[in-house]
Write a protein that holds these residues in place. Structure first.
Motif, PDB file in Angstrom:
ATOM      1  N   GLY A   1     -16.391   8.693  11.422  1.00 54.90           N
ATOM      2  CA  GLY A   1     -16.977  10.019  11.342  1.00 54.90           C
ATOM      3  C   GLY A   1     -16.941  10.768  12.663  1.00 54.90           C
ATOM      4  O   GLY A   1     -17.603  11.791  12.803  1.00 54.90           O
ATOM      5  N   LEU A   2     -16.168  10.276  13.618  1.00 56.85           N
ATOM      6  CA  LEU A   2     -16.060  10.947  14.909  1.00 56.85           C
ATOM      7  C   LEU A   2     -15.110  12.134  14.854  1.00 56.85           C
ATOM      8  O   LEU A   2     -15.173  13.003  15.707  1.00 56.85           O
ATOM      9  CB  LEU A   2     -15.608   9.956  15.983  1.00 56.85           C
ATOM     10  N   LYS A   3     -14.214  12.120  13.887  1.00 55.83           N
ATOM     11  CA  LYS A   3     -13.295  13.235  13.671  1.00 55.83           C
ATOM     12  C   LYS A   3     -13.465  13.731  12.256  1.00 55.83           C
ATOM     13  O   LYS A   3     -13.748  12.971  11.351  1.00 55.83           O
ATOM     14  CB  LYS A   3     -11.840  12.773  13.878  1.00 55.83           C
ATOM     15  N   LYS A   4     -13.301  15.014  12.086  1.00 59.82           N
ATOM     16  CA  LYS A   4     -13.421  15.586  10.739  1.00 59.82           C
ATOM     17  C   LYS A   4     -12.201  16.336  10.369  1.00 59.82           C
ATOM     18  O   LYS A   4     -11.459  16.817  11.111  1.00 59.82           O
ATOM     19  CB  LYS A   4     -14.648  16.479  10.681  1.00 59.82           C
TER      20      LYS A   4
ATOM     21  N   ASP B   1      -2.431  13.146  12.378  1.00 53.76           N
ATOM     22  CA  ASP B   1      -2.773  12.041  13.270  1.00 53.76           C
ATOM     23  C   ASP B   1      -3.580  10.927  12.603  1.00 53.76           C
ATOM     24  O   ASP B   1      -4.122  10.059  13.283  1.00 53.76           O
ATOM     25  CB  ASP B   1      -3.539  12.574  14.477  1.00 53.76           C
ATOM     26  N   VAL B   2      -3.660  10.913  11.298  1.00 56.93           N
ATOM     27  CA  VAL B   2      -4.511   9.945  10.603  1.00 56.93           C
ATOM     28  C   VAL B   2      -4.060   8.505  10.872  1.00 56.93           C
ATOM     29  O   VAL B   2      -4.891   7.628  11.083  1.00 56.93           O
ATOM     30  CB  VAL B   2      -4.571  10.235   9.089  1.00 56.93           C
ATOM     31  N   SER B   3      -2.767   8.250  10.905  1.00 59.93           N
ATOM     32  CA  SER B   3      -2.325   6.870  11.125  1.00 59.93           C
ATOM     33  C   SER B   3      -2.691   6.383  12.526  1.00 59.93           C
ATOM     34  O   SER B   3      -2.946   5.201  12.725  1.00 59.93           O
ATOM     35  CB  SER B   3      -0.823   6.732  10.897  1.00 59.93           C
ATOM     36  N   ASP B   4      -2.759   7.280  13.496  1.00 55.22           N
ATOM     37  CA  ASP B   4      -3.137   6.900  14.858  1.00 55.22           C
ATOM     38  C   ASP B   4      -4.650   6.898  15.065  1.00 55.22           C
ATOM     39  O   ASP B   4      -5.182   6.096  15.826  1.00 55.22           O
ATOM     40  CB  ASP B   4      -2.506   7.854  15.869  1.00 55.22           C
ATOM     41  N   GLU B   5      -5.339   7.794  14.400  1.00 52.38           N
ATOM     42  CA  GLU B   5      -6.769   8.001  14.637  1.00 52.38           C
ATOM     43  C   GLU B   5      -7.653   7.553  13.468  1.00 52.38           C
ATOM     44  O   GLU B   5      -8.766   8.025  13.313  1.00 52.38           O
ATOM     45  CB  GLU B   5      -7.032   9.490  14.925  1.00 52.38           C
ATOM     46  N   HIS B   6      -7.162   6.641  12.631  1.00 48.28           N
ATOM     47  CA  HIS B   6      -7.896   6.248  11.420  1.00 48.28           C
ATOM     48  C   HIS B   6      -9.304   5.735  11.722  1.00 48.28           C
ATOM     49  O   HIS B   6     -10.236   6.021  10.992  1.00 48.28           O
ATOM     50  CB  HIS B   6      -7.114   5.229  10.594  1.00 48.28           C
ATOM     51  N   ASP B   7      -9.462   4.984  12.812  1.00 41.30           N
ATOM     52  CA  ASP B   7     -10.792   4.466  13.150  1.00 41.30           C
ATOM     53  C   ASP B   7     -11.780   5.597  13.423  1.00 41.30           C
ATOM     54  O   ASP B   7     -12.935   5.558  12.991  1.00 41.30           O
ATOM     55  CB  ASP B   7     -10.738   3.519  14.335  1.00 41.30           C
ATOM     56  N   ALA B   8     -11.330   6.599  14.155  1.00 38.10           N
ATOM     57  CA  ALA B   8     -12.195   7.735  14.470  1.00 38.10           C
ATOM     58  C   ALA B   8     -12.586   8.486  13.206  1.00 38.10           C
ATOM     59  O   ALA B   8     -13.740   8.904  13.049  1.00 38.10           O
ATOM     60  CB  ALA B   8     -11.508   8.668  15.473  1.00 38.10           C
ATOM     61  N   TYR B   9     -11.635   8.648  12.272  1.00 37.79           N
ATOM     62  CA  TYR B   9     -11.939   9.327  11.008  1.00 37.79           C
ATOM     63  C   TYR B   9     -12.933   8.493  10.184  1.00 37.79           C
ATOM     64  O   TYR B   9     -13.897   9.022   9.630  1.00 37.79           O
ATOM     65  CB  TYR B   9     -10.675   9.584  10.197  1.00 37.79           C
TER      66      TYR B   9
ATOM     67  N   ILE C   1       0.865  -1.178   0.000  1.00 42.50           N
ATOM     68  CA  ILE C   1       0.000   0.000   0.000  1.00 42.50           C
ATOM     69  C   ILE C   1       0.900   1.225   0.000  1.00 42.50           C
ATOM     70  O   ILE C   1       1.780   1.369   0.841  1.00 42.50           O
ATOM     71  CB  ILE C   1      -0.919   0.003   1.239  1.00 42.50           C
ATOM     72  N   GLU C   2       0.674   2.090  -0.951  1.00 41.40           N
ATOM     73  CA  GLU C   2       1.466   3.303  -1.084  1.00 41.40           C
ATOM     74  C   GLU C   2       0.612   4.510  -0.694  1.00 41.40           C
ATOM     75  O   GLU C   2      -0.570   4.564  -1.011  1.00 41.40           O
ATOM     76  CB  GLU C   2       1.924   3.474  -2.546  1.00 41.40           C
ATOM     77  N   PRO C   3       1.194   5.499  -0.032  1.00 40.57           N
ATOM     78  CA  PRO C   3       0.426   6.696   0.285  1.00 40.57           C
ATOM     79  C   PRO C   3       0.074   7.454  -0.988  1.00 40.57           C
ATOM     80  O   PRO C   3       0.859   7.504  -1.933  1.00 40.57           O
ATOM     81  CB  PRO C   3       1.373   7.507   1.164  1.00 40.57           C
TER      82      PRO C   3
END
Length: 74
Positions: free
Chosen positions: A71-74, A60-68, A50-52
């Motif tokens: 839909g808990l984070k925008k 913080d996307v790699s740490d908070e991906h589930d929240a994003y 998987i390439e970016p």
């Protein structure tokens, strides 16, 4: 499939030398894959990568991906 005595003995010796002895099927499949790949009849194995794609602007996307994704984070 039958193996000549010299190949059967070599495979048995190989299996005994391994910490976890592979099955004859595994050894034969690996040998066939290598043989056919070297002769151009089988594509080279390339592990999935998987390439970016770009920058999201968030650090913080790699740490908070589930929240994003939830839909808990925008």
């Amino acid at each position: 499939m039958t193996l000549p005595d010299d190949l059967a003995e070599a495979v048995a010796n190989y299996q005994r030398a391994q910490e976890a002895s592979p099955s004859l099927t595994t050894v034969v499949q690996a040998a066939l894959r290598e043989y056919l790949r070297e002769r151009g009849f089988l594509r080279k194995y390339r592990p999935f990568q998987i390439e970016p794609v770009g920058h999201s602007g968030r650090s913080d996307v790699s740490d908070e991906h589930d929240a994003y994704l939830a839909g808990l984070k925008k």
